[in-house]
Design a protein around this motif. Structure first.
Motif, PDB file in Angstrom:
ATOM      1  N   THR A  75       0.809  -1.477  -0.103  1.00  0.00           N
ATOM      2  CA  THR A  75       0.024  -0.042   0.198  1.00  0.00           C
ATOM      3  C   THR A  75       0.721   1.280  -0.228  1.00  0.00           C
ATOM      4  O   THR A  75       0.748   2.243  -0.857  1.00  0.00           O
ATOM      5  CB  THR A  75      -1.002  -0.074   1.314  1.00  0.00           C
ATOM      6  OG1 THR A  75      -1.771  -1.128   1.093  1.00  0.00           O
ATOM      7  CG2 THR A  75      -1.866   1.421   1.324  1.00  0.00           C
ATOM      8  N   ILE A  76       1.828   1.357   0.925  1.00  0.00           N
ATOM      9  CA  ILE A  76       2.662   2.446   0.891  1.00  0.00           C
ATOM     10  C   ILE A  76       3.407   2.638  -0.302  1.00  0.00           C
ATOM     11  O   ILE A  76       3.467   3.805  -0.871  1.00  0.00           O
ATOM     12  CB  ILE A  76       3.760   2.303   2.312  1.00  0.00           C
ATOM     13  CG1 ILE A  76       2.711   2.301   3.514  1.00  0.00           C
ATOM     14  CG2 ILE A  76       4.823   3.440   2.227  1.00  0.00           C
ATOM     15  CD1 ILE A  76       2.106   3.736   3.835  1.00  0.00           C
ATOM     16  N   SER A  77       4.096   1.558  -0.894  1.00  0.00           N
ATOM     17  CA  SER A  77       4.729   1.687  -2.144  1.00  0.00           C
ATOM     18  C   SER A  77       4.059   2.399  -3.101  1.00  0.00           C
ATOM     19  O   SER A  77       4.440   3.455  -3.888  1.00  0.00           O
ATOM     20  CB  SER A  77       5.160   0.118  -2.328  1.00  0.00           C
ATOM     21  OG  SER A  77       6.014  -0.173  -1.683  1.00  0.00           O
ATOM     22  N   VAL A  78       2.875   1.975  -3.282  1.00  0.00           N
ATOM     23  CA  VAL A  78       1.845   2.416  -4.184  1.00  0.00           C
ATOM     24  C   VAL A  78       1.385   3.652  -4.369  1.00  0.00           C
ATOM     25  O   VAL A  78       1.628   4.782  -5.358  1.00  0.00           O
ATOM     26  CB  VAL A  78       0.525   1.483  -4.496  1.00  0.00           C
ATOM     27  CG1 VAL A  78      -0.462   2.117  -5.647  1.00  0.00           C
ATOM     28  CG2 VAL A  78       0.933   0.121  -4.878  1.00  0.00           C
ATOM     29  N   ILE A  79       1.219   4.116  -2.943  1.00  0.00           N
ATOM     30  CA  ILE A  79       0.744   5.520  -2.387  1.00  0.00           C
ATOM     31  C   ILE A  79       1.908   6.499  -2.867  1.00  0.00           C
ATOM     32  O   ILE A  79       1.704   7.386  -3.319  1.00  0.00           O
ATOM     33  CB  ILE A  79       0.451   5.752  -0.989  1.00  0.00           C
ATOM     34  CG1 ILE A  79      -0.952   4.948  -0.848  1.00  0.00           C
ATOM     35  CG2 ILE A  79       0.567   7.110  -0.664  1.00  0.00           C
ATOM     36  CD1 ILE A  79      -1.183   4.923   0.845  1.00  0.00           C
ATOM     37  N   MET A  80       3.240   6.090  -2.550  1.00  0.00           N
ATOM     38  CA  MET A  80       4.550   6.841  -2.907  1.00  0.00           C
ATOM     39  C   MET A  80       4.545   7.067  -4.393  1.00  0.00           C
ATOM     40  O   MET A  80       4.876   8.260  -4.903  1.00  0.00           O
ATOM     41  CB  MET A  80       5.597   6.086  -2.105  1.00  0.00           C
ATOM     42  CG  MET A  80       5.741   6.154  -0.678  1.00  0.00           C
ATOM     43  SD  MET A  80       5.741   7.506   0.220  1.00  0.00           S
ATOM     44  CE  MET A  80       5.866   6.890   1.821  1.00  0.00           C
TER      45      MET A  80
END
Length: 532
Positions: A166-171
């Motif tokens: 999730t964090i990777s895609v948000i970044m």
């Protein structure tokens, strides 16, 4: 603010007072608190407006720390050892495969961009351990082939993987300049190292620093879970992964007063779950849900009947797992707290989506809990996966401590039926005389040891565990009480009730039929609710 405190306090009271009733409901009990939050929220009877995602994220993330820690702390690695590899494969590759399958469905069916689709897939790719084991424990469902342990470890360890995705895609979506391989490496390696190191340090502290009270050790454990999460995040690791690993190390090591810690964290995590679900129900605006109902239903159907079963079939197929185990594991993929918390992250980062991601994920979780959660016991039964000979609690670390031998003492009086008998002549299954105190001496007995008048016997027996169907009550004998000055045998009690102890002048008396009941006695009675 005062109104929010009143609401939270009332919800906690409701949780405690209705605990036994809620555990017997056909639907997961946590679903009740979501509906309660919606009932009292913006479109509900009180019209309480709560739309601060920042506060919601802070409370939910903090609560998730303790939920993740206790997930690891309660994992019994000895019992789970045969299925550990399967669990790790499902919690890593299973999450990734599920996220990709859902992303592909959303991309082609709902016509979103690839990154938007991948974000939705990542957010709902993990399963909810608390919901699954809330159902298994409340229904006393132990599953064959170690499936309960498999679900426990998979559900407890796949949240960090979903978080990283999730964090990777948000970044990427927010245009932040990061090296994805480096970030994932840091998240995993630093997360594992931090959890292992702090866990080992705390075990050493607890075993070498002697404290006066058991609660002090519990406070140390509480502090260690916070420190582990925060320190891991500071050095670039995955805080949730660290907390989970730290919990596993502490839970599977010898530490003093572990039983007290288990009871403390069990209560804390239950309150944390209730608070999260109530808060999320309060945060959602029901009037806005219709616009995401159709996408939520479509994603839920695909996730439940295609993505999860397909990924589980492929991965468990490598281990030649039985088909019925695959079916139950596929159905047990409930979505829960973590998915909604990760959706809140995306909302706070103001990620561009054609609809409200929080509302979408909220509906998916609601459908998952109400449908999958309600039918999980039935599915397990239909697949012949329930093992009635084994206790589900064996998969939890508190099981061994809660099932230790219980020691009791017995004084041999002049009319005791054990008097002048040899131990080998006493017919008492599952009862062992381990010590005899006689004339200021301590004897270790054997089968030929004779029991004499005045002996004090110390006996070992298995502790009774099915406490859920019994109730203890106290009755104070005042001057006008109808039982005053009567013998125990002359008291008429219901068929399922028994006087088991009398407290008199700071002493505890184990009564028999000829024991008199005196003024100011406190009688302790036991009553069975159902079949034991």
């Amino acid at each position: 603010m005062d109104l929010y405190f009143v609401l939270v306090g009332c919800v906690i009271l409701i949780c405690i007072l209705l605990n036994r009733f809620l555990d017997k409901l056909a639907i997961p009990s946590l679903l009740f608190f979501i509906l309660l939050g919606m009932l009292l929220g913006e479109n509900g009877i009180l019209g309480v407006v709560f739309n601060d995602y920042q506060i919601a994220e802070m409370i939910c993330s903090t609560s998730l720390i303790f939920i993740m820690f206790f997930g690891g702390f309660g994992t019994n690695l000895k019992v789970a050892k045969p299925v550990i590899i399967k669990s790790i494969v499902l919690s890593t590759l299973g999450v990734l495969l599920t996220a990709l399958l859902v992303a592909g469905f959303v991309y082609y069916v709902l016509d979103l961009s690839w990154l938007q689709s991948l974000l939705i897939g990542s957010v709902i790719s993990s399963t909810d351990a608390t919901s699954v084991f809330n159902i298994l424990r409340s229904r006393h469902l132990s599953l064959k082939y170690g499936t309960d342990s498999l679900l426990e470890i998979e559900s407890g360890s796949n949240d960090p993987v979903s978080y990283m995705l999730t964090i990777s895609v948000i970044m990427i979506m927010t245009g932040q300049n990061i090296s994805l391989p480096v970030m994932i490496f840091q998240q995993i390696i630093f997360g594992l190292l931090c959890g292992c190191c702090i866990g080992k340090i705390i075990v050493k502290i607890l075993n070498e620093v002697h404290v006066n009270e058991s609660y002090e050790n519990t406070v140390i454990i509480f502090a260690s879970s916070i420190i582990t999460y925060a320190f891991s995040n500071l050095i670039g690791g995955n805080g949730y992964l660290s907390v989970y690993i730290c919990g596993i190390i502490l839970g599977n090591s010898y530490i003093p007063h572990k039983k007290d810690m288990v009871h403390f964290y069990e209560t804390l995590t239950k309150m944390a779950q209730v608070l999260i679900f109530f808060l999320l129900g309060l945060l959602v605006t029901p009037s806005e849900l219709p616009e995401v109902i159709i996408p939520a239903i479509l994603i839920m159907i695909f996730l439940t009947f295609v993505a999860r079963p397909l990924s589980i079939s492929v991965l468990l197929g490598m281990f030649r797992s039985p088909l019925r185990q695959t079916a139950v594991v596929s159905w047990a993929g409930l979505r829960g707290v973590a998915s909604i918390v990760f959706a809140i992250y995306a909302v706070l980062y103001q990620v561009d989506l054609p609809f409200d991601l929080f509302n979408l994920v909220f509906c998916i979780v609601l459908f998952s809990l109400s449908i999958q959660g309600s039918l999980l016991p039935w599915i397990s039964k239909k697949c012949h996966m329930i093992n009635p000979q084994v206790d589900i609690l064996r998969t939890f670390n508190d099981y061994q401590e809660d099932n230790d031998m219980c020691f009791v003492k017995m004084k041999i009086g002049p009319n005791h039926h054990f008097k002048n008998l040899k131990l080998k002549d006493i017919n008492a299954d599952d009862l062992l005389v381990i010590l005899i105190a006689r004339d200021h001496q301590t004897l270790i007995p054997n089968g030929d040891t004779e029991i004499l008048e005045g002996d004090l016997l110390v006996l070992a027996a298995k502790k009774f565990e099915n406490r859920e169907n019994i109730r203890l009550d106290e009755t104070h004998i005042h001057s006008s009480h109808k039982w005053k000055d009567k013998l125990v045998k002359d008291i008429s009690l219901p068929a399922k009730q028994l006087i088991i102890m009398i407290q008199r002048n700071h002493q505890s008396i184990i009564p028999n039929g000829t024991t008199p009941i005196l003024e100011n006695d406190i009688l302790v009675t036991i009553e069975t609710q159902d079949e034991i």
